[in-house]
Design a protein around this motif. Structure first.
Motif, short mmCIF file in Angstrom:
data_model
loop_
_atom_site.label_atom_id
_atom_site.label_comp_id
_atom_site.label_asym_id
_atom_site.label_seq_id
_atom_site.Cartn_x
_atom_site.Cartn_y
_atom_site.Cartn_z
N ASP A 88 46.02 -77.45 5.05
CA ASP A 88 45.13 -76.80 3.56
C ASP A 88 44.49 -77.14 3.26
O ASP A 88 44.89 -78.12 2.18
N TYR A 89 43.16 -76.61 2.51
CA TYR A 89 42.60 -76.91 1.42
C TYR A 89 43.11 -77.57 0.50
O TYR A 89 42.27 -78.93 -0.66
N ARG A 90 43.81 -76.91 -0.04
CA ARG A 90 44.34 -77.75 -1.74
C ARG A 90 45.60 -78.37 -1.63
O ARG A 90 45.26 -79.60 -2.54
N ARG A 124 51.83 -82.24 -7.74
CA ARG A 124 50.76 -81.05 -7.51
C ARG A 124 51.61 -80.30 -6.75
O ARG A 124 50.97 -79.11 -6.63
N ILE A 125 51.63 -80.84 -5.37
CA ILE A 125 51.89 -79.40 -4.99
C ILE A 125 53.27 -78.40 -4.94
O ILE A 125 52.74 -77.27 -4.81
N ILE A 126 54.32 -78.90 -6.39
CA ILE A 126 55.26 -78.10 -7.07
C ILE A 126 54.93 -77.20 -7.71
O ILE A 126 54.93 -76.35 -7.65
N ASP A 171 51.83 -72.22 -6.34
CA ASP A 171 53.06 -71.04 -7.20
C ASP A 171 53.91 -70.79 -5.65
O ASP A 171 55.12 -70.30 -6.49
N GLU A 172 53.78 -70.55 -5.37
CA GLU A 172 53.99 -70.36 -3.99
C GLU A 172 56.06 -71.83 -3.56
O GLU A 172 55.77 -71.37 -2.44
N LEU A 207 61.16 -74.50 -5.21
CA LEU A 207 61.69 -75.37 -4.96
C LEU A 207 62.40 -76.64 -6.54
O LEU A 207 62.86 -77.22 -6.35
N VAL A 208 61.86 -76.06 -7.51
CA VAL A 208 62.10 -76.81 -9.11
C VAL A 208 63.29 -75.97 -10.20
O VAL A 208 63.15 -76.14 -11.29
#
Length: 579
Positions: free
Chosen positions: A225-227, A550-552, A555-556, A560-561
């Motif tokens: 995933d480029y992001r 950075r991951i959380i 948006d998708e 998780l939080v």
């Protein structure tokens, strides 16, 4: 009477001769007509065909290379229009003159041009990616110099993806990375376009000439995933520069599928230079560099101990046991921790305690777990040149070798092997091999190898240990508000080939996953030869935390939080409190 018969006989002979001559003349004329027909009609076309074939010239038709995309369709390796210059030997009259023209027009120097023209190729590539004004200045001006507008490889954000993608040479042949490994799939099939050459040297299209159009190569879709890749690259860059390190690496693995979302390293290189950079930076560090992992390897002994049902309440280290002497070698801890049981030893990462644990387990159990967690085999991830872990054979393993192994020294592994072993714990004891290729030519390429290597109850206990490391052990700086994290630090002395272990040379790492109870991602952060500070608890643990944050923020993954997360388990929805 005799005269009459004589005249009649002579008359018959004349008639016969006349008929013979008439027939012969007819046959002769017929032969002439047929001969003329053959020469003028049949042979004409045959000779024309022979001449056409001899004077035919095939112009190379370059195939467009397949595109490499990330999982979202972002084009990492694509193709752009460029001007390429060739010379056709069949149209070439004077090599020296053509070499002079190419030199005067700043394409290549005279001697380089002459060297290329002396090759055995009929279709000689002179230079690719020529500036438009230079190319157009030559186009259609010189008979044997062919200027073609073709597709040429181009890399978006090359430094960020170079360690994964690699690069092609100026001739569009894969030389490194995935470009190299999947070159046959990506390159397509070259073709040709046929022309006729007139006696004056001019060329034209003939209706009977056959053409073979080039066929584009297949596209490849990565699991990346480029992001994620861009975020991890920037974090790796910041930490590498902050600690003046040799290398920084981050791997992000989708826990349940083994898909690699990021394999980012710094420093990197520019793929668009097509191999003109520092050759030492071309290899993928995650799969080709072997290193001694240090304390992150202690999960191997912990797994073997839990599987053997060793009494974890027993002391593994006594109060004043601050040094072990094995084969005249000293083994110490970073601090004097006092008395330690199994859990405490894991949390504070005591080398002394784990050497004592190794003695209780024995070599066979530890070696068996090393093998089961795939440290001695390739991960089959899809990367070229992947290395396998190296460990001295059990029959040659001396006491000091085994003592070192108990805290992750004396064994060499790759970063991808290490993060895959932690992912096995994240998946409750099921090993899933990592994968970099998602699709090839619209066909799914994910064929995971899934196998249970640790009992589920053992894996669940390991998870609790790894959670304790982050909550109260050496990994507290890996914490993230709102997320339960499980992981382990590792600070290993670095072995320098032909030198040995050198003071001040370390590899620091943190391996873990989140959310701890239902992992979404498994992550490894690593810094090679950091300066000033080298403890993993201080540099790679916070680096891990930064990656999770950075991951959380995407948006998708914000779910998780959430304070309360809905988990659909066995078809029944229940509320799971945040841990």
């Amino acid at each position: 009477m005799n005269g009459y018969l004589k005249n009649r006989k002579e008359k018959g002979i004349n008639i016969l001769l006349k008929n013979f001559l008439s027939g012969f003349t007819t046959i002769f004329v017929l032969i002439l007509v047929l001969n003329l027909f053959y020469k003028q009609i049949i042979l004409h076309y045959s000779l024309d065909d022979i001449y056409r074939k001899k004077s035919s010239i095939r112009f190379f038709d370059k195939a467009e290379r397949g595109i490499i995309k990330d999982r979202n369709g972002y084009e990492i390796a694509t193709n752009i229009n460029s001007y390429n210059i060739y010379v056709s030997k069949k149209l070439l009259k004077n090599k020296n003159e053509v070499a002079r023209i190419l030199s005067e027009n700043c394409i290549v120097d005279y001697f380089t041009a002459l060297k290329k023209l002396n090759s055995r190729l009929e279709w000689v590539p002179i230079k690719f990616n020529v500036e438009e004004n230079l190319a157009l200045n030559l186009k259609n001006r010189y008979q044997s110099i062919i200027v073609k507008e073709e597709k040429t490889r181009y890399y978006n954000k090359p430094e960020i993806f170079s360690n994964i993608i690699g690069f092609v040479g100026i001739d569009d042949v894969g030389l490194e990375g995935l470009e190299y490994k999947y070159n046959k799939i990506l390159k397509g099939k070259n073709g040709y376009i046929s022309y006729q050459k007139k006696p004056n040297g001019k060329i034209y299209k003939h209706p009977l000439n056959d053409d073979k159009p080039a066929k584009k190569g297949k596209d490849i879709v990565l699991t990346i995933d480029y992001r994620f890749q861009e975020a991890c690259y920037n974090i790796a860059k910041d930490y590498c520069e902050k600690y003046s390190a040799k290398k920084a690496l981050i791997i992000v693995l989708k826990s349940k599928t083994g898909e690699l979302f990021a394999v980012a390293e710094y420093p990197s290189y520019n793929s668009n230079l097509h191999g003109l950079g520092d050759i030492s930076s071309y290899k993928n560090y995650a799969t080709t560099n072997l290193f001694e992992p240090g304390s992150v390897f202690k999960i191997v002994l912990a797994a073997a101990a839990l599987e053997s049902r060793i009494d974890t309440s027993l002391l593994l280290k006594e109060e004043n046991e601050d040094t072990l002497i094995i084969s005249k070698r000293r083994i110490t801890d970073s601090h004097n921790f006092g008395k330690l049981n199994f859990k405490e030893s894991f949390m504070v990462s005591s080398n002394i305690a784990f050497v004592n644990l190794g003695k209780k387990l024995g070599k066979e159990k530890v070696y068996n777990m090393v093998k089961r967690l795939n440290f001695l085999s390739k991960t089959e991830s899809g990367f070229p040149g992947e290395q396998v872990g190296q460990l001295i054979g059990i029959e040659k393993c001396r006491d000091i070798n085994f003592a070192n192994l108990c805290f992750g020294q004396g064994i060499s592994v790759t970063a991808l092997q290490l993060v895959s072993a932690y992912n096995c714990i994240a998946n409750n004891g099921v090993y899933i091999n990592p994968k970099i290729i998602k699709e090839i030519g619209n066909n799914s390429s994910i064929k995971n190898t899934k196998k249970r290597v640790i009992d589920e109850d053992v894996a669940l206990k390991l998870k609790e240990l790894l959670k304790a490391v982050v909550e109260n052990g050496t990994g507290t700086k890996a914490k993230v508000d709102g997320i339960s994290v499980a992981g382990k630090t590792g600070t290993a002395e670095k072995y320098i080939e032909n030198v040995g272990y050198r003071k001040g040379y370390y590899i620091s790492s943190f391996a873990g996953f989140f959310p701890a109870d239902d992992p979404e991602f498994t992550i490894l952060t690593l810094i090679d030869e950091p300066k000033n500070q080298y403890w993993a608890s201080e540099i790679t643990a916070p680096m891990f935390s930064e990656v999770v944050k950075r991951i959380i923020n995407l948006d998708e993954y914000r779910f998780l939080v959430q304070e309360d997360r809905e988990i659909n388990k066995n078809g029944i929805k229940r509320i799971a409190k945040r841990s």
